[in-house]
Scaffold this motif. Structure first.
Motif, PDB file in Angstrom:
ATOM      1  N   LYS A  11       0.740  -1.190   0.063  1.00 40.91           N
ATOM      2  CA  LYS A  11      -0.070  -0.028  -0.016  1.00 40.91           C
ATOM      3  C   LYS A  11       0.923   1.435  -0.004  1.00 40.91           C
ATOM      4  O   LYS A  11       1.952   1.249   0.455  1.00 40.91           O
ATOM      5  CB  LYS A  11      -0.917  -0.146   1.309  1.00 40.91           C
ATOM      6  CG  LYS A  11      -1.847   1.191   1.333  1.00 40.91           C
ATOM      7  CD  LYS A  11      -2.852   0.934   2.509  1.00 40.91           C
ATOM      8  CE  LYS A  11      -3.628   2.162   2.356  1.00 40.91           C
ATOM      9  NZ  LYS A  11      -4.449   2.589   3.595  1.00 40.91           N
ATOM     10  N   ARG A  12       0.321   2.136  -0.617  1.00 42.37           N
ATOM     11  CA  ARG A  12       0.992   3.589  -0.519  1.00 42.37           C
ATOM     12  C   ARG A  12      -0.070   4.494  -0.120  1.00 42.37           C
ATOM     13  O   ARG A  12      -1.259   4.324  -0.430  1.00 42.37           O
ATOM     14  CB  ARG A  12       1.413   4.200  -1.995  1.00 42.37           C
ATOM     15  CG  ARG A  12       2.626   3.212  -2.718  1.00 42.37           C
ATOM     16  CD  ARG A  12       2.987   3.457  -3.952  1.00 42.37           C
ATOM     17  NE  ARG A  12       3.835   2.574  -4.657  1.00 42.37           N
ATOM     18  CZ  ARG A  12       5.146   2.243  -4.386  1.00 42.37           C
ATOM     19  NH1 ARG A  12       5.719   3.303  -3.269  1.00 42.37           N
ATOM     20  NH2 ARG A  12       5.776   1.436  -4.733  1.00 42.37           N
ATOM     21  N   ASP A  15      -3.973   5.163  -1.487  1.00 42.10           N
ATOM     22  CA  ASP A  15      -4.409   4.215  -2.409  1.00 42.10           C
ATOM     23  C   ASP A  15      -5.855   3.996  -1.915  1.00 42.10           C
ATOM     24  O   ASP A  15      -6.148   3.910  -0.631  1.00 42.10           O
ATOM     25  CB  ASP A  15      -3.628   2.821  -2.051  1.00 42.10           C
ATOM     26  CG  ASP A  15      -2.380   2.815  -3.077  1.00 42.10           C
ATOM     27  OD1 ASP A  15      -2.177   3.716  -3.546  1.00 42.10           O
ATOM     28  OD2 ASP A  15      -1.919   1.926  -2.793  1.00 42.10           O
ATOM     29  N   ARG A  19      -3.039  -3.431  -3.199  1.00 41.75           N
ATOM     30  CA  ARG A  19      -2.222  -3.797  -4.014  1.00 41.75           C
ATOM     31  C   ARG A  19      -1.844  -5.096  -3.768  1.00 41.75           C
ATOM     32  O   ARG A  19      -1.380  -5.314  -2.639  1.00 41.75           O
ATOM     33  CB  ARG A  19      -0.993  -3.109  -3.918  1.00 41.75           C
ATOM     34  CG  ARG A  19      -1.213  -1.512  -4.638  1.00 41.75           C
ATOM     35  CD  ARG A  19      -0.001  -0.650  -4.218  1.00 41.75           C
ATOM     36  NE  ARG A  19      -0.257   0.684  -4.513  1.00 41.75           N
ATOM     37  CZ  ARG A  19       0.338   1.408  -5.667  1.00 41.75           C
ATOM     38  NH1 ARG A  19       1.177   0.778  -6.682  1.00 41.75           N
ATOM     39  NH2 ARG A  19       0.068   2.728  -6.139  1.00 41.75           N
TER      40      ARG A  19
END
Length: 448
Positions: A11-12, A15, A19
């Motif tokens: 994850k970023r 988001d 992911r």
């Protein structure tokens, strides 16, 4: 107990969708994108003119923060891969169900290790102390009554690790979430997952310092919760367990500064060659090829061979200690550095003892650290006074000139005192050794 699937979160910040590792592009894996973003950042580039041990040395090659960070990253990648391979053998569902590979561990550790010094001020560790002492015993102590106890502690114990977290994650106009690194990399980067108070509440290695400033608390908690760090209360304050891969970054750093600072000392002639090589040989006596070593003619070649063996020996040892203690590490109860549990601890301590005596406390290092104190205290004082006077509407012409020259670099108009101060510290810490010296000379009228 922490679990690896969460700890390896891709994850970023920002988001909306999860992911998944199985859906990653193998030619440009998310963890490798983290590495690229760090290496192309201006904060990382500035490390080429920041002191590792020997400040402002122009006479001979010694390590800067940049070369040190690259070396720690390379050692960290190897450590991560060795450990990752064994973790996947131990927990096959990580590969079979989620698609993780052993190189993922290496990529996360390499990226976080690359950034491990990104928040450090100029002039080495004395730079951190110089900033802290300006607020503790210098003119900056006047702020103590204007801010909270934790905010004041952030300043008097100014911490490069916390500053690094700010650099990697702080939003700027048009740039949300700083470098937007994966939460796995940010989690591994957080060496001391606690606030500045309570100070050293236990002897756990993760409580030695602190890892984030007061205005970064909320995003720190978001990262910690996403990767599943364990939280618990000490002195009525929440603190978190370390991300397991942080132990590998710390080990990579410990290995590099132990061996490579020592190597710098020998190359500078500060440590006698015969004496020094003898200490390195003790560390690698089980793996040295005596005939190969005896055929090497120059000090540099002998040193290079022993350094390579020593680093490899300590990588295998640190990985082995990690795997042996994986359950304790995942439960947050493993409380010392991996190298401190090493069977080579006595040899490492001998090397560090010599480095302290011959390098860290040498006349050249001491004199240049003194200069660093004067330079940073002067810059902080000029920026703080000019900012205070602006906010009290009593700016002198000199204050206006200072803010005209530097005002775009920190938020001097902010109504919150702490935000202004931490912004000034963040800016001063971002300066290179040469840049800080040049600004000091201009302020003192020594350069026009």
């Amino acid at each position: 107990m922490m679990n690896w699937e969460q700890l390896l979160s891709l994850k970023r910040q920002g988001d909306k969708n999860k992911r998944l590792r199985k859906e990653q592009d193998e030619t440009r894996l998310g963890f490798e994108v983290d590495y690229d973003r760090i290496i192309f950042s201006s904060a990382f580039r500035s490390l080429q003119d920041k002191t590792q041990v020997i400040p402002l040395s122009k006479t001979s090659f010694v390590h800067t923060r940049l070369t040190h960070s690259l070396e720690v990253s390379v050692v960290g990648r190897s450590l991560g891969r060795v450990v990752g391979k064994q973790i996947l053998e131990k927990h096959p569902h990580l590969a079979e169900v989620y698609g993780y590979k052993f190189n993922d561990f290496g990529a996360i550790v390499a990226a976080a290790a690359l950034a491990h010094d990104i928040g450090n001020p100029p002039f080495g560790h004395s730079g951190e102390k110089a900033i802290g002492e300006y607020f503790k015993t210098g003119s900056g102590k006047r702020y103590k009554e204007q801010i909270t106890a934790k905010q004041y502690q952030d300043l008097i114990d100014f911490e490069g690790n916390a500053n690094g977290f700010k650099i990697l994650t702080e939003s700027r106009k048009g740039i949300e979430g700083g470098l937007r690194l994966s939460y796995a990399t940010l989690g591994a980067f957080m060496k001391y997952p606690k606030e500045s108070l309570p100070k050293k509440p236990t002897k756990h290695i993760a409580h030695k310092k602190f890892g984030y400033f007061q205005n970064d608390v909320s995003f720190f908690k978001e990262v910690a919760e996403e990767v599943g760090l364990l939280s618990y209360k000490i002195d009525n304050e929440y603190t978190y367990s370390r991300h397991p891969l942080t132990f590998l970054i710390e080990a990579a750093d410990d290995i590099c500064y132990t061996i490579i600072d020592f190597e710098d000392g020998i190359n500078l002639g500060w440590i006698e060659e015969e004496y020094a090589l003898e200490y390195l040989i003790k560390l690698v006596k089980n793996s040295i090829n005596t005939s190969k070593y005896n055929n090497l003619v120059t000090t540099a070649d002998r040193l290079s061979y022993l350094r390579s063996l020593a680093i490899n020996t300590l990588i295998q040892e640190a990985a082995s200690v990690f795997i042996e203690n994986e359950e304790q590490i995942l439960s947050g109860t493993f409380d010392i550095a991996l190298i401190d549990k090493s069977k080579y601890q006595a040899q490492i301590n001998d090397i560090i003892k010599i480095s302290i005596d011959k390098i860290y406390q040498s006349k050249e290092v001491t004199e240049k650290e003194i200069a660093g104190y004067e330079i940073l205290a002067t810059l902080l004082d000029r920026y703080c006074v000019a900012t205070d006077n602006f906010n009290q509407d009593i700016s002198s012409n000199y204050d206006k000139l200072i803010l005209r020259a530097e005002g775009g670099n920190f938020d001097y108009k902010n109504e919150d005192v702490y935000t202004r101060l931490i912004g000034i510290c963040n800016y001063v810490a971002s300066l290179t050794d040469g840049n800080a010296l040049m600004k000091f000379q201009k302020i003192r009228g020594l350069q026009i």
